[in-house]
Design a protein around this motif. Structure first.
Motif, PDB file in Angstrom:
ATOM      1  N   ARG A   1       0.837  -1.205   0.000  1.00  0.00           N
ATOM      2  CA  ARG A   1       0.000   0.000   0.000  1.00  0.00           C
ATOM      3  C   ARG A   1       0.873   1.257   0.000  1.00  0.00           C
ATOM      4  O   ARG A   1       0.573   2.229  -0.684  1.00  0.00           O
ATOM      5  CB  ARG A   1      -0.938  -0.008   1.213  1.00  0.00           C
TER       6      ARG A   1
ATOM      7  N   SER B   1       3.726   1.651  -1.345  1.00  0.00           N
ATOM      8  CA  SER B   1       4.256   1.820  -2.701  1.00  0.00           C
ATOM      9  C   SER B   1       3.192   2.273  -3.686  1.00  0.00           C
ATOM     10  O   SER B   1       3.509   2.867  -4.706  1.00  0.00           O
ATOM     11  CB  SER B   1       4.873   0.505  -3.189  1.00  0.00           C
ATOM     12  N   GLN B   2       1.943   1.982  -3.394  1.00  0.00           N
ATOM     13  CA  GLN B   2       0.852   2.450  -4.252  1.00  0.00           C
ATOM     14  C   GLN B   2       0.546   3.920  -4.003  1.00  0.00           C
ATOM     15  O   GLN B   2       0.115   4.630  -4.905  1.00  0.00           O
ATOM     16  CB  GLN B   2      -0.402   1.617  -4.019  1.00  0.00           C
TER      17      GLN B   2
END
Length: 98
Positions: free
Chosen positions: A77, A79-80
């Motif tokens: 998450r 990295s998103q």
């Protein structure tokens, strides 16, 4: 002991969500993975969307084992939400922190 410095670029509208994801992720990693000692989140005073997360591990081997395991979705998450700019591993050679 090592410290791993992750450099992130976070869009201003995602800063709060990134902080929450980091907090949740750090708790899970520290409680679940051997050798993990938590991390700190640093926000650039002038550029709030530029952040560092600094994770502390017993060894580079334990840190690498963590990245080859099935990571919790919270790690993904982060990295998103933000762009990971760099990752650097440092050997801790001194510490006056409590």
């Amino acid at each position: 002991m090592i410290q791993v410095v992750y450099e992130w670029s976070v869009a201003p509208e995602n800063v709060i969500e990134f902080r929450e994801a980091w907090d949740h992720t750090t708790t899970i990693v520290r409680e679940t993975y051997p050798g993990a000692h938590g991390s700190c989140l640093l926000e650039d005073k002038k550029q709030g969307a530029h952040m560092l997360t600094i994770a502390r591990w017993n060894s580079e081997e334990e840190w690498r084992d963590f990245w080859t395991s099935d990571n919790p979705p919270e790690v993904m998450r982060m990295s998103q939400i933000a762009n990971l700019v760099s990752v650097k591993v440092y050997r801790e050679t001194g510490n006056h922190m409590s």
